[in-house]
Design a protein around this motif. Structure first.
Motif, PDB file in Angstrom:
ATOM      1  N   MET A   1      15.246   7.792   5.927  1.00  0.00           N
ATOM      2  CA  MET A   1      14.970   6.386   5.592  1.00  0.00           C
ATOM      3  C   MET A   1      14.064   6.089   7.239  1.00  0.00           C
ATOM      4  O   MET A   1      13.635   4.735   6.864  1.00  0.00           O
ATOM      5  CB  MET A   1      15.968   5.694   5.436  1.00  0.00           C
ATOM      6  N   ARG A   2      14.340   7.043   8.253  1.00  0.00           N
ATOM      7  CA  ARG A   2      13.576   6.565   8.934  1.00  0.00           C
ATOM      8  C   ARG A   2      11.734   6.177   8.405  1.00  0.00           C
ATOM      9  O   ARG A   2      10.659   6.315   9.020  1.00  0.00           O
ATOM     10  CB  ARG A   2      13.600   7.407  10.008  1.00  0.00           C
ATOM     11  N   SER A   3      11.025   7.709   7.513  1.00  0.00           N
ATOM     12  CA  SER A   3      10.449   8.440   7.187  1.00  0.00           C
ATOM     13  C   SER A   3       9.209   6.947   6.223  1.00  0.00           C
ATOM     14  O   SER A   3       8.378   7.067   6.593  1.00  0.00           O
ATOM     15  CB  SER A   3      10.409   9.715   6.667  1.00  0.00           C
ATOM     16  N   TYR A   4      10.876   6.351   5.825  1.00  0.00           N
ATOM     17  CA  TYR A   4      10.076   5.579   4.208  1.00  0.00           C
ATOM     18  C   TYR A   4       9.938   3.760   5.632  1.00  0.00           C
ATOM     19  O   TYR A   4       8.735   4.056   5.538  1.00  0.00           O
ATOM     20  CB  TYR A   4      11.337   4.845   3.463  1.00  0.00           C
ATOM     21  N   ALA A   5      10.622   3.704   6.288  1.00  0.00           N
ATOM     22  CA  ALA A   5      10.165   2.908   7.465  1.00  0.00           C
ATOM     23  C   ALA A   5       9.205   3.183   7.827  1.00  0.00           C
ATOM     24  O   ALA A   5       8.160   1.849   8.197  1.00  0.00           O
ATOM     25  CB  ALA A   5      11.305   2.214   8.620  1.00  0.00           C
ATOM     26  N   ARG A   6       8.900   4.270   8.714  1.00  0.00           N
ATOM     27  CA  ARG A   6       7.337   4.790   9.165  1.00  0.00           C
ATOM     28  C   ARG A   6       6.516   4.858   8.288  1.00  0.00           C
ATOM     29  O   ARG A   6       5.600   3.912   8.441  1.00  0.00           O
ATOM     30  CB  ARG A   6       7.253   5.884   9.910  1.00  0.00           C
ATOM     31  N   LEU A   7       6.633   4.575   7.073  1.00  0.00           N
ATOM     32  CA  LEU A   7       5.728   4.697   5.972  1.00  0.00           C
ATOM     33  C   LEU A   7       5.126   2.858   5.473  1.00  0.00           C
ATOM     34  O   LEU A   7       4.271   2.733   5.376  1.00  0.00           O
ATOM     35  CB  LEU A   7       5.944   5.436   4.819  1.00  0.00           C
ATOM     36  N   LYS A   8       6.122   2.864   5.331  1.00  0.00           N
ATOM     37  CA  LYS A   8       5.985   1.687   4.758  1.00  0.00           C
ATOM     38  C   LYS A   8       5.030   0.011   6.276  1.00  0.00           C
ATOM     39  O   LYS A   8       4.453  -0.356   5.994  1.00  0.00           O
ATOM     40  CB  LYS A   8       7.615   0.577   4.788  1.00  0.00           C
ATOM     41  N   HIS A   9       5.355   0.706   7.693  1.00  0.00           N
ATOM     42  CA  HIS A   9       4.887  -0.686   8.859  1.00  0.00           C
ATOM     43  C   HIS A   9       4.012   0.028   9.314  1.00  0.00           C
ATOM     44  O   HIS A   9       3.048   0.144   9.687  1.00  0.00           O
ATOM     45  CB  HIS A   9       6.335  -0.659   9.389  1.00  0.00           C
ATOM     46  N   VAL A  10       3.058   1.551   9.142  1.00  0.00           N
ATOM     47  CA  VAL A  10       1.887   2.267   9.820  1.00  0.00           C
ATOM     48  C   VAL A  10       0.494   2.251   8.659  1.00  0.00           C
ATOM     49  O   VAL A  10       0.139   2.125   8.900  1.00  0.00           O
ATOM     50  CB  VAL A  10       3.105   3.563  10.890  1.00  0.00           C
TER      51      VAL A  10
END
Length: 543
Positions: free
Chosen positions: A309-318
């Motif tokens: 989930m952290r990786s997905y959120a990072r991908l989505k926002h970066v």
């Protein structure tokens, strides 16, 4: 046509099919541009919300470029006047909407009939036998075509001899006629400072739930309070589908519940997902909203998010949501769906048994219309000189109470069927709405901006009629979920497209009774050459 999203594109296509000339204005280009995206910037002064700059995509195709494809029709009760829901009641019924829902389903590549829980059972999925007057099992279906409204997938509009597409064309003001009974023209600019004037017989505003209100409030050169805002409704009753953790299931048959509700299924070749909503009788008895929840495996409250989930959120926002970023995001999302298809319910079931996951109740709630929840104008201005949005999002006591009522009804039904018990979250006992970052990739809400230019029978109760025509202004129409008087449980896109079909039909009927100019081929502009920038100061006319 102002705005090239799902609503604007749908109306444009329908009008072209009726022989009408169309000018389609899009504030962005054919892909993401950070400078254009900054025009969405606004202030949040109410409940915590996503940055307004990030809550909508401003380019051809709009936010459908990253839409998850969830489709569902509103229920009949959503259109009705509910005595326990202030400001409820649409000026159109579910029966009147049915032909337009059929059109919308075809446009979105869906089968003509909405699948039901009975179809899911027939497909071999074991579902709880809830009493339908207490708990209903409902289904989403999914539009599987990524980028259905993208520039690449709108070749029909690009090649049509009666359609002019103008990109990087931001409407700075909708200018009313001197008598304030019609629209005279649009003042259109781009970031380079170039300007054109667009004149038409009918105008359609389809820029999203926040921008529809903002642009009308900011169009004050003739009407000091904004276009069609004599009764102070424009911008009011902003609604979302707020998300939350409603509690958890304990001591239950977690495998069966997770298998039914925590994964997608196939029904007659359609991808579907199940959810739960209160029975219609329960809503009437207890004065509940038509809210919803799903049963999923989630980390317990106050734990750290999983690495995935952290990786997905990072991908989505970066990563910027340009074509390459969207393709990467979609590839990750499809991979995730494939993994879940084969790992669920075994993965969350095992992790729950190990004490690492809760069988959580993921709430996707209906929010009641509330006049104090609203879009206003800030004293700050964007690069075009237009006041930016100021969002004061507020929930009401009935929003929380409705979640509590649904969770307690679910608890009663689970215990009756010996499937476990639903343990309500503590915040439901009279507290303020509580978001949980661990419960969803979108923990605040569904990015569903609804209600700010609501439909009504009379100007006393809203700003547009059942066809989207602004009260008192003969040639201005609104399209999109800003028209929704209430939000229901269903994701709004299917209803947005259905209402767009209805609005297009009304405009075409209007124009059939007026003399049409001789059809001519309208020159189109390559989006990469940015017509507004090249045109300098000019004028364009259309139907």
């Amino acid at each position: 046509m102002i705005g090239a999203g799902a609503a604007g594109i749908t109306i444009a296509r329908k009008l072209l099919d009726s022989g009408i000339e169309v000018v389609l204005l899009e504030s962005g280009g054919i892909d993401y541009d950070a400078d254009i995206a900054a025009l969405n910037e606004g202030e949040n002064v109410g409940l915590d919300y996503y940055r307004l700059q990030d809550s909508r995509l401003r380019f051809f195709g709009g936010t459908t470029a990253i839409w998850g494809g969830r489709c569902a029709e509103l229920d009949a009760i959503d259109f009705e006047k509910r005595p326990w829901v202030e400001h409820s009641g649409w000026p159109i019924s579910k029966a009147q909407m049915r032909p337009y829902y059929r059109e919308a389903r075809e446009i979105l590549g869906l089968r003509q009939t909405q699948p039901s829980a009975a179809d899911l059972i027939e497909a071999g999925v074991v579902m709880p036998d809830f009493k339908p007057d207490r708990i209903r099992s409902l289904l989403w279906t999914f539009d599987e075509k990524h980028g259905r409204f993208s520039f690449d997938n709108c070749r029909d509009l690009r090649d049509h001899p009666r359609c002019r597409i103008i990109t990087h064309a931001t409407v700075r003001e909708i200018v009313a006629a001197a008598n304030a009974r019609s629209i005279d023209h649009l003042d259109v600019r781009n970031l380079a400072g170039h300007r054109i004037t667009v004149k038409a017989r009918h105008y359609v505003l389809a820029t999203g739930g926040i921008e529809n209100a903002r642009l009308r409030l900011a169009s004050r050169s003739v009407m000091p309070t904004g276009i069609g805002n004599g009764q102070d409704w424009v911008g009011r009753c902003f609604m979302e589908h707020p998300h939350a953790r409603g509690g958890r299931v304990v001591s239950g048959r977690s495998w069966m519940l997770l298998n039914a509700f925590a994964k997608r299924h196939e029904v007659d070749g359609q991808s579907v997902a199940a959810l739960l909503a209160p029975g219609i009788e329960l809503q009437k008895e207890q004065g509940l909203l038509n809210t919803s929840l799903t049963i999923v495996g989630r980390r317990p409250p106050h734990r750290r998010e999983s690495y995935a989930m952290r990786s997905y959120a990072r991908l989505k926002h970066v990563i910027a949501p340009d074509r390459r970023g969207r393709e990467l995001w979609m590839a990750v999302k499809k991979t995730g769906h494939r993994v879940l298809r084969y790992s669920e319910p075994a993965r969350p079931w095992a992790l729950n048994k190990a004490g690492l996951l809760d069988i959580a109740l993921l709430v996707r709630a209906e929010q009641a219309p509330n006049r104090e929840s609203r879009v206003m104008l800030s004293h700050l201005r964007d690069p075009m000189g237009v006041p930016i949005s100021r969002l004061d999002w507020r929930t009401s006591a009935i929003d929380t109470r409705s979640v509590s009522g649904l969770v307690h009804a679910l608890d009663t039904e689970l215990q009756r069927l010996n499937l476990g018990a639903a343990e309500a979250a503590s915040w439901l006992e009279g507290g303020d709405w509580q978001f949980d970052p661990l419960v969803s990739a979108h923990p605040i809400g569904g990015y569903h901006h609804m209600g700010t230019t609501r439909m009504s029978d009379t100007p006393r109760d809203g700003v547009a009629d059942s066809h989207g025509r602004v009260h008192g202004i003969a040639n201005l129409f609104i399209a999109g979920s800003s028209l929704f008087p209430t939000s229901g449980w269903a994701n709004p896109t299917l209803t947005i497209v259905a209402l767009a079909c209805r609005t297009a039909e009304e405009i075409a009927s209007d124009l059939r009774h007026r003399p049409m100019a001789r059809s001519r081929e309208i020159p189109r502009y390559d989006a990469n050459s940015y017509a507004v920038a090249e045109s300098g100061r000019g004028e364009s006319e259309s139907g």
